[in-house]
Design an enzyme around this catalytic site. Sequence first.
Site, PDB file in Angstrom:
ATOM      1  N   ARG A   9     -61.117  67.870   4.009  1.00 33.86           N
ATOM      2  CA  ARG A   9     -60.728  66.671   4.745  1.00 33.86           C
ATOM      3  C   ARG A   9     -61.834  66.409   5.758  1.00 33.86           C
ATOM      4  O   ARG A   9     -62.133  67.277   6.579  1.00 33.86           O
ATOM      5  CB  ARG A   9     -59.405  66.878   5.483  1.00 33.86           C
ATOM      6  CG  ARG A   9     -58.205  67.105   4.582  1.00 33.86           C
ATOM      7  CD  ARG A   9     -57.009  67.544   5.406  1.00 33.86           C
ATOM      8  NE  ARG A   9     -55.841  67.782   4.577  1.00 33.86           N
ATOM      9  CZ  ARG A   9     -54.818  66.931   4.461  1.00 33.86           C
ATOM     10  NH1 ARG A   9     -54.841  65.794   5.130  1.00 33.86           N
ATOM     11  NH2 ARG A   9     -53.784  67.205   3.693  1.00 33.86           N
ATOM     12  N   ASP A  47     -63.386  63.940   8.895  1.00 34.37           N
ATOM     13  CA  ASP A  47     -62.939  62.993   9.912  1.00 34.37           C
ATOM     14  C   ASP A  47     -63.591  61.632   9.734  1.00 34.37           C
ATOM     15  O   ASP A  47     -64.601  61.489   9.024  1.00 34.37           O
ATOM     16  CB  ASP A  47     -63.296  63.517  11.313  1.00 34.37           C
ATOM     17  CG  ASP A  47     -62.495  64.743  11.693  1.00 34.37           C
ATOM     18  OD1 ASP A  47     -61.431  64.967  11.078  1.00 34.37           O
ATOM     19  OD2 ASP A  47     -62.935  65.477  12.603  1.00 34.37           O
ATOM     20  N   ARG A  92     -67.972  70.618  15.155  1.00 37.39           N
ATOM     21  CA  ARG A  92     -68.335  69.706  16.249  1.00 37.39           C
ATOM     22  C   ARG A  92     -68.148  70.361  17.620  1.00 37.39           C
ATOM     23  O   ARG A  92     -68.927  70.107  18.545  1.00 37.39           O
ATOM     24  CB  ARG A  92     -67.520  68.423  16.138  1.00 37.39           C
ATOM     25  CG  ARG A  92     -67.920  67.569  14.938  1.00 37.39           C
ATOM     26  CD  ARG A  92     -66.887  66.503  14.627  1.00 37.39           C
ATOM     27  NE  ARG A  92     -66.635  65.644  15.782  1.00 37.39           N
ATOM     28  CZ  ARG A  92     -65.590  64.814  15.865  1.00 37.39           C
ATOM     29  NH1 ARG A  92     -64.707  64.750  14.874  1.00 37.39           N
ATOM     30  NH2 ARG A  92     -65.443  64.064  16.936  1.00 37.39           N
TER      31      ARG A  92
END
Length: 259
Positions: free
Chosen positions: A50, A52, A197
């Site tokens: 998945r 973002d 991140r």
Amino acid sequence: MRNLLFTIQYQGSRYHGFQVQNNAVTVAQIFQDALEQVTGQRSDIKGCSRTDSGVHANMFCVSVKTESKIPCQNLVRAFNVKLPPDISVLGCREVPLEFHARYSCQGKRYIYKIHNSPVRDAFSHQLVYEYPYPLDAELLNCQAQDFVGTYDFSSFCAAKTSVKDTVRTITACGVERQGDSVTFFVEGDGFLYNMVRIMVGTLLQIGAGGLPQGSIPKIIGAKSRSAAGPTAPPWGLYLDKVFYPQNQLGLPGEEQANG
């Protein structure tokens, strides 16, 4: 019934990630649209991860079970006609029926691109993180080695995630510079929500003096999101490579195509 593994790449700037969402355009939705146009069936697809909103992929894998008999090489050509220019099919191969793009995955490699210059690069808009302050890539590379190993990475996971197992193994990690381009890379058996991140944001804060050098082991040990640095923007992040066991990718000589 055939199980096909598609290798794709995409620029995620105008998509709300890969997974299908209500009231938002995603890569999966666009891929399924193309699949329906090419095969006449809107089959369920399985993505390897998945991603973002705004995140990119140099290599992303999608598995789909289909009754279509179209050869893999022809599927690659047909998809690249139907897909928009910011999504490309690189290859297609037949895999065993039990293969699953996500659950068969052994690991992933991510990179995070930073343009480190006081003057921004107009041709890299939404493709890199513009960071105008001085960066010591050698220092950050040294600090990044503290991520390597098997740890509870709770401190590097978005606070609202519902995942229960936060232990992950990082096998390689580092920071490299070529001119004004600084690239963070990390390989592991899996990653938590926003983990890469937050790792980047923490390194940047160490580089800026906001966190002390050598603090990563302490941050990992804290098991608290508040101990780590900020979350770096999504547009510098790329899923770079997906790793699968060779014995799950079918036998040599099976029909396949690589763009």
